[in-house]
Design an enzyme around this catalytic site. Structure first.
Site, mmCIF file in Angstrom:
data_model
loop_
_atom_site.group_PDB
_atom_site.id
_atom_site.type_symbol
_atom_site.label_atom_id
_atom_site.label_comp_id
_atom_site.label_asym_id
_atom_site.label_seq_id
_atom_site.Cartn_x
_atom_site.Cartn_y
_atom_site.Cartn_z
ATOM 1 N N ASP A 201 0.833 -1.202 0.000
ATOM 2 C CA ASP A 201 0.000 0.000 0.000
ATOM 3 C C ASP A 201 0.872 1.260 0.000
ATOM 4 O O ASP A 201 1.860 1.338 0.740
ATOM 5 C CB ASP A 201 -0.864 -0.031 1.273
ATOM 6 C CG ASP A 201 -1.931 1.035 1.287
ATOM 7 O OD1 ASP A 201 -2.817 0.980 0.427
ATOM 8 O OD2 ASP A 201 -1.869 1.926 2.158
ATOM 9 N N GLU A 260 1.669 -0.594 -5.014
ATOM 10 C CA GLU A 260 0.654 0.401 -5.344
ATOM 11 C C GLU A 260 1.400 1.726 -5.329
ATOM 12 O O GLU A 260 1.569 2.346 -4.293
ATOM 13 C CB GLU A 260 -0.479 0.427 -4.312
ATOM 14 C CG GLU A 260 -1.583 1.383 -4.748
ATOM 15 C CD GLU A 260 -2.112 2.312 -3.663
ATOM 16 O OE1 GLU A 260 -3.112 2.982 -3.914
ATOM 17 O OE2 GLU A 260 -1.519 2.397 -2.568
HETATM 18 C C1 GLC Z 1 -4.267 2.974 -0.696
HETATM 19 C C2 GLC Z 1 -5.483 2.098 -0.528
HETATM 20 C C3 GLC Z 1 -6.631 2.929 -0.067
HETATM 21 C C4 GLC Z 1 -6.262 3.561 1.256
HETATM 22 C C5 GLC Z 1 -4.950 4.335 1.158
HETATM 23 C C6 GLC Z 1 -4.402 4.664 2.510
HETATM 24 O O1 GLC Z 1 -4.409 3.896 -1.706
HETATM 25 O O2 GLC Z 1 -5.755 1.420 -1.717
HETATM 26 O O3 GLC Z 1 -7.812 2.206 0.058
HETATM 27 O O4 GLC Z 1 -7.274 4.440 1.659
HETATM 28 O O5 GLC Z 1 -3.963 3.585 0.510
HETATM 29 O O6 GLC Z 1 -3.933 3.510 3.145
#
Ligand code: GLC
Length: 525
Positions: A201, A260
């Site tokens: 994340d 991500e």
């Molecule tokens: C990422 C996740 C999202 C979350 C954010 C903070 O973007 O996919 O759902 O709110 O991180 O952790």
């Protein structure tokens, strides 16, 4: 080495909303285990589970209070082990989500930081700073929270702490060796249990510019993934992934890391998947592209070129738990549904790996009319109710039956399912020959059967404006009509699969439709 990830089809399970095993209205690990056969018949290779760790759920579990356990809402560690074992028996790999950029404010480290005095080592695990202004009454800099408002919150003794997301998600200080060491142990904890890898994340966020400089910008969030910001995609973050890669490689089996990451260009994104770093990074370019032939082509060309340069493959993503569902994004109603189905076939035929977010295989739209009092996304509250947030793509899965919650739970679901989803349930679509689910299953089965699909090369075929066609190997062509009018195409091969409900192939591709043509060799069928 199989390099399985290079062309894996990965299914994203949003744990709260997939299947509820204990009747409390919230999805859980036992529920997922029971529904694994759905994923096997869909034909995916791996499952990514969104966070299921103990959490006060200020951000749907992306606020983790303990990285080495399971929240009671979702089950126990024994339930996790049982799910993992069953998935492996069924030939599915499992990725878990790790959230290293921030913890929950309920994490023991944050409690210790608050209890300590300014300057104490316990505070150094986070980013505490004095404020500006005569009495420190102003935030230390002008950074904005991704969820709206300032990225700083003041504590009782006057210092401020950084949170790039909700105030209940304080950012960790990744320059602190204790943070790094502890996280390595967290990864090892899950690797030892047998997970096949991690979705990381906010993988671009862990390192901030050391001076925490002002951005000088009035509006920063629109730059996410498009421009440079002193709190994202800093070069030093790559050191962390080089270290993690060594850890992954020290385990048997091919354990992977998926970033991500939001970077300003696809070249910068490709840096996360250099040979000694992570295996995959989500490529959000297709998800952000408007439904148009030139835009889709540009994204494909650029994504393939930039990942090839570092020896990796790309990932094709049309949706996830953070963005509006493709059906709605592409125009909603019949048009949006046709386009989303065509986009799926288009992406499944491309070189690389594919991510499918739960419910895409049912053609689910965004739920736009949730009652205000059930919305849970912090974006909704932090925007003062002006931004509906992400709950509309997190509505639970409809499995069977005539009335909500359509087999998702024996209780009342945490978000209501629309009545109209009666025709969208898995059971209903299984019994209908031309359903979205059938298209997904057929296409993913073909993808496995045809060696030219998945990893490899692509060759564009000349087509009239508004249509994109590409060849994979000598015998396979995917053609997609982005316009609304039918187009006659001269393409060889027999019909393998088409995204609309029609059957047969007469050489005319209707608008908003994709088709796969080719022949299946005896030995590969
Ligand atoms: C990422 C996740 C999202 C979350 C954010 C903070 O973007 O996919 O759902 O709110 O991180 O952790």
């Amino acid at each position: 080495m199989t390099n399985w990830w290079r062309d894996a089809v990965v299914y994203q399970v949003y744990v709260r909303s997939f299947a509820d095993g204990d009747g409390d209205g919230i999805g859980d690990l036992a529920g997922i285990r029971e529904r694994l056969p759905h994923l096997v018949s869909l034909g995916v290779d791996a499952v990514w589970l969104t966070p299921f760790y103990p959490s006060p759920m200020a951000d749907g579990g992306y606020d983790v209070a303990d990285y080495r356990d399971v929240d009671p809402t979702f089950g126990t560690l024994a339930d996790f082990d049982a799910l993992l074992a069953r998935a492996h028996e069924l030939g599915l790999r499992v990725l878990v989500d790790v959230v290293p950029n921030h913890t929950s404010d309920q994490h023991e480290w944050f409690a210790a930081a608050l209890a300590a005095a300014p300057g104490d080592p316990a505070r150094d695990r986070y980013l505490f700073r004095d404020g500006r202004g005569e009495r420190g009454e102003l935030p230390p800099n002008d950074w904005e929270s991704v969820f709206g408002g300032p990225a700083w919150t003041r504590v009782a003794d006057g210092q401020w702490y950084l949170h790039l997301f909700d105030p209940r998600q304080p950012d960790l200080n990744w320059r602190n060796p204790q943070v790094r060491a502890d996280f390595r142990e967290v990864l090892a904890f899950w690797l030892d249990r047998g997970v096949d890898g991690f979705r990381i994340d906010v993988a671009h966020g862990m390192i901030k510019h050391p001076e925490l400089p002002d951005t000088g910008l009035d509006e920063q969030i629109s730059l996410l993934g498009h421009g440079e910001l002193p709190y994202f995609d800093q070069d030093e973050v790559h050191e962390i992934y080089r270290d993690w890669r060594q850890l992954f490689d020290s385990y048997r089996g091919e354990r992977i890391g998926v970033a991500e990451a939001w970077a300003s260009t696809s070249e910068r994104l490709a840096r996360y998947v250099r040979p000694d770093e992570l295996h995959q990074a989500f490529n959000f370019a297709l998800l952000e592209a408007p439904w148009s032939a030139p835009d889709f082509r540009r994204v494909v060309v650029e994504s393939l070129a930039t990942t090839a340069e570092v020896g990796a493959t790309t990932t094709w993503v049309l949706g996830n738990h953070d963005v509006q569902r493709p059906v709605t994004r592409y125009g909603d109603g019949d048009l949006g549904s046709r386009r989303a189905r065509a986009a799926a076939l288009f992406s499944f035929a491309l070189p690389g790996s594919v991510y499918v977010y739960q419910g895409e295989e049912l053609g689910l739209p965004e739920v736009l009319d949730l009652p205000d009092d059930v919305r849970q996304d912090p974006i909704w509250t932090r925007s003062g109710g002006t931004d509906p947030g992400r709950d509309g793509c997190r509505v639970p899965m409809p499995w069977s039956g005539d009335a909500p919650p359509f087999g998702f739970s024996s209780g009342e679901s945490w978000l209501p399912l629309p009545e109209e989803w009666k025709t969208a349930t898995v059971a209903e679509q299984e019994s209908s020959g031309d359903s979205v689910l059938r298209t997904y299953r057929d296409a993913l089965a073909l993808r496995r059967a045809i060696p030219a699909l998945g990893d490899g090369e692509l060759e564009w075929v000349d087509t009239p404006e508004g249509v994109l066609a590409f060849r994979r190997g000598p015998d396979f062509v995917c053609a997609t009509n982005f316009g609304t009018e039918p187009v006659a195409l001269e393409l060889p091969g027999e019909l393998l699969c088409r995204s609309d409900a029609a059957t047969g192939w007469n050489g005319v591709l209707p608008g908003s439709t994709a088709v796969w043509l080719g022949k299946i060799h005896e030995e590969s069928a």
